[in-house]
Design a protein around this motif. Structure first.
Motif, PDB file in Angstrom:
ATOM      1  N   LEU A  99       0.825  -1.198   0.000  1.00  0.00           N
ATOM      2  CA  LEU A  99       0.000   0.000   0.000  1.00  0.00           C
ATOM      3  C   LEU A  99       0.863   1.253   0.000  1.00  0.00           C
ATOM      4  O   LEU A  99       0.570   2.226  -0.712  1.00  0.00           O
ATOM      5  N   ARG A 100       1.937   1.255   0.766  1.00  0.00           N
ATOM      6  CA  ARG A 100       2.863   2.399   0.754  1.00  0.00           C
ATOM      7  C   ARG A 100       3.451   2.603  -0.644  1.00  0.00           C
ATOM      8  O   ARG A 100       3.577   3.731  -1.117  1.00  0.00           O
ATOM      9  N   TRP A 101       3.825   1.497  -1.280  1.00  0.00           N
ATOM     10  CA  TRP A 101       4.348   1.585  -2.657  1.00  0.00           C
ATOM     11  C   TRP A 101       3.297   2.186  -3.571  1.00  0.00           C
ATOM     12  O   TRP A 101       3.601   3.040  -4.411  1.00  0.00           O
ATOM     13  N   LEU A 102       2.069   1.757  -3.414  1.00  0.00           N
ATOM     14  CA  LEU A 102       0.986   2.163  -4.293  1.00  0.00           C
ATOM     15  C   LEU A 102       0.733   3.665  -4.233  1.00  0.00           C
ATOM     16  O   LEU A 102       0.412   4.306  -5.246  1.00  0.00           O
ATOM     17  N   VAL A 113       5.048  -8.640  -6.781  1.00  0.00           N
ATOM     18  CA  VAL A 113       4.947  -9.383  -5.518  1.00  0.00           C
ATOM     19  C   VAL A 113       5.176  -8.417  -4.365  1.00  0.00           C
ATOM     20  O   VAL A 113       5.877  -7.411  -4.506  1.00  0.00           O
ATOM     21  N   PRO A 114       4.593  -8.691  -3.195  1.00  0.00           N
ATOM     22  CA  PRO A 114       4.821  -7.822  -2.038  1.00  0.00           C
ATOM     23  C   PRO A 114       6.242  -7.968  -1.519  1.00  0.00           C
ATOM     24  O   PRO A 114       6.931  -8.954  -1.803  1.00  0.00           O
ATOM     25  N   ASP A 115       6.699  -6.971  -0.776  1.00  0.00           N
ATOM     26  CA  ASP A 115       8.030  -7.021  -0.168  1.00  0.00           C
ATOM     27  C   ASP A 115       7.972  -7.945   1.046  1.00  0.00           C
ATOM     28  O   ASP A 115       7.465  -7.574   2.103  1.00  0.00           O
ATOM     29  N   THR A 116       8.472  -9.166   0.875  1.00  0.00           N
ATOM     30  CA  THR A 116       8.463 -10.130   1.976  1.00  0.00           C
ATOM     31  C   THR A 116       9.871 -10.463   2.462  1.00  0.00           C
ATOM     32  O   THR A 116      10.039 -11.313   3.329  1.00  0.00           O
TER      33      THR A 116
END
Length: 291
Positions: A99-102, A113-116
């Motif tokens: 969400l922050r990236w978005l 892919v999400p930052d995992t």
């Protein structure tokens, strides 16, 4: 310097390691917790507006093109995906980082892919609980396909077209019967899947009381099928008549909800009796866990 002694090099600062602990109830504290679980685990195509603490909003989607974590549509609308193929020990943190990236992305940008991989930081405020308005409910819109991936009157091309075709083909008819409660037609069977917000042990006792009284169903031809755990909450499931329309279950579901609420309330003054405890043990034996 004595024999065998080692010369000490310059002292280096050590970065403390932060343990990455599995979070079993990642959406705890959010009013929309049951809805988020339903949309992540078993609702095929749905969207909802997310209210952020800074007053802005994005659109939450069950599945995005190519199962992306987030993307900005060509018309500027921002989408956050719930059903992704990778995850860390804390789904809420994964979604918060996406969400922050978005919020700083541009039209056409895609986060596959999400930052995992970035280690958890105790000072990092990137969980959904830090970004969303905690008391906000979700106004969910159920879709019969994934046309919402595209701006109005736009045509899919390339990989998006292939992904859209595959996603549409996999949709099972679904309808929302209330917060966290969904009717789904799965082949020749129809079900009610209901994500409940109560603690599991308390909910099982309430269900057992109804079961012992013979009032756990939704009417003739229905039966309690069992339950599964998903992200810290219990999801009871009922088998329904597949010939009946989804909207025919609105009233029976509400009546069941009223009985369940009354059963929960009665536990405050009256613990389970022997028959009800046996019913609870039977319900426990019909569970599985989804992570």
């Amino acid at each position: 310097m004595g024999k065998g002694a080692r010369k000490k090099g310059p002292k280096q600062d050590r970065v403390p390691k932060v343990r990455d602990v599995f979070v079993g109830q990642p959406f705890e504290g959010l009013a929309a917790e049951p809805e988020l679980i339903a949309l992540r685990e078993f609702v095929p195509s749905a969207t909802a507006k997310l209210t952020l603490v800074d007053g802005s909003d994005v659109t939450l989607g069950t599945v995005l093109p190519m199962a992306a974590a987030a993307f900005v549509r060509s018309d500027g609308e921002r989408f956050l995906g719930l059903q992704v193929q990778t995850r860390s020990s804390d789904i809420s943190r994964d979604l918060g980082r996406s969400l922050r990236w978005l919020l700083s992305a541009e039209p056409g940008d895609v986060l596959s892919v999400p930052d995992t991989t970035t280690p958890a930081d105790p000072d990092e405020h990137n969980r959904l609980q830090d970004i969303l308005t905690p008391s906000a409910e979700l106004e969910v819109t159920i879709h019969s396909d994934f046309a919402w991936w595209l701006p109005e009157d736009a045509d899919a091309t390339g990989d998006v077209a292939v992904s859209l075709e595959r996603a549409n083909a996999a949709i099972m008819p679904t309808d929302r019967l209330g917060a966290g409660a969904y009717w789904v037609l799965a082949g020749e069977k129809a079900h009610l899947r209901w994500v409940r917000p109560e603690p599991e042990n308390l909910l099982l006792q309430a269900l057992a009381r109804l079961s012992a009284a013979g009032t756990l169903g939704l009417g003739e031809g229905t039966r309690y099928a069992g339950s599964f755990r998903a992200h810290g909450l219990l999801v009871p499931v009922w088998d329904l008549d597949p010939e009946a329309h989804a909207r025919e279950w609105d009233e029976p579901k509400d009546q069941l909800g009223a009985r369940l609420d009354e059963s929960l309330k009665s536990l405050e003054a009256e613990p389970l009796n022997a028959t009800e405890r046996r019913a609870r043990d039977g319900l426990i034996g019909r569970q599985l866990t989804i992570r």
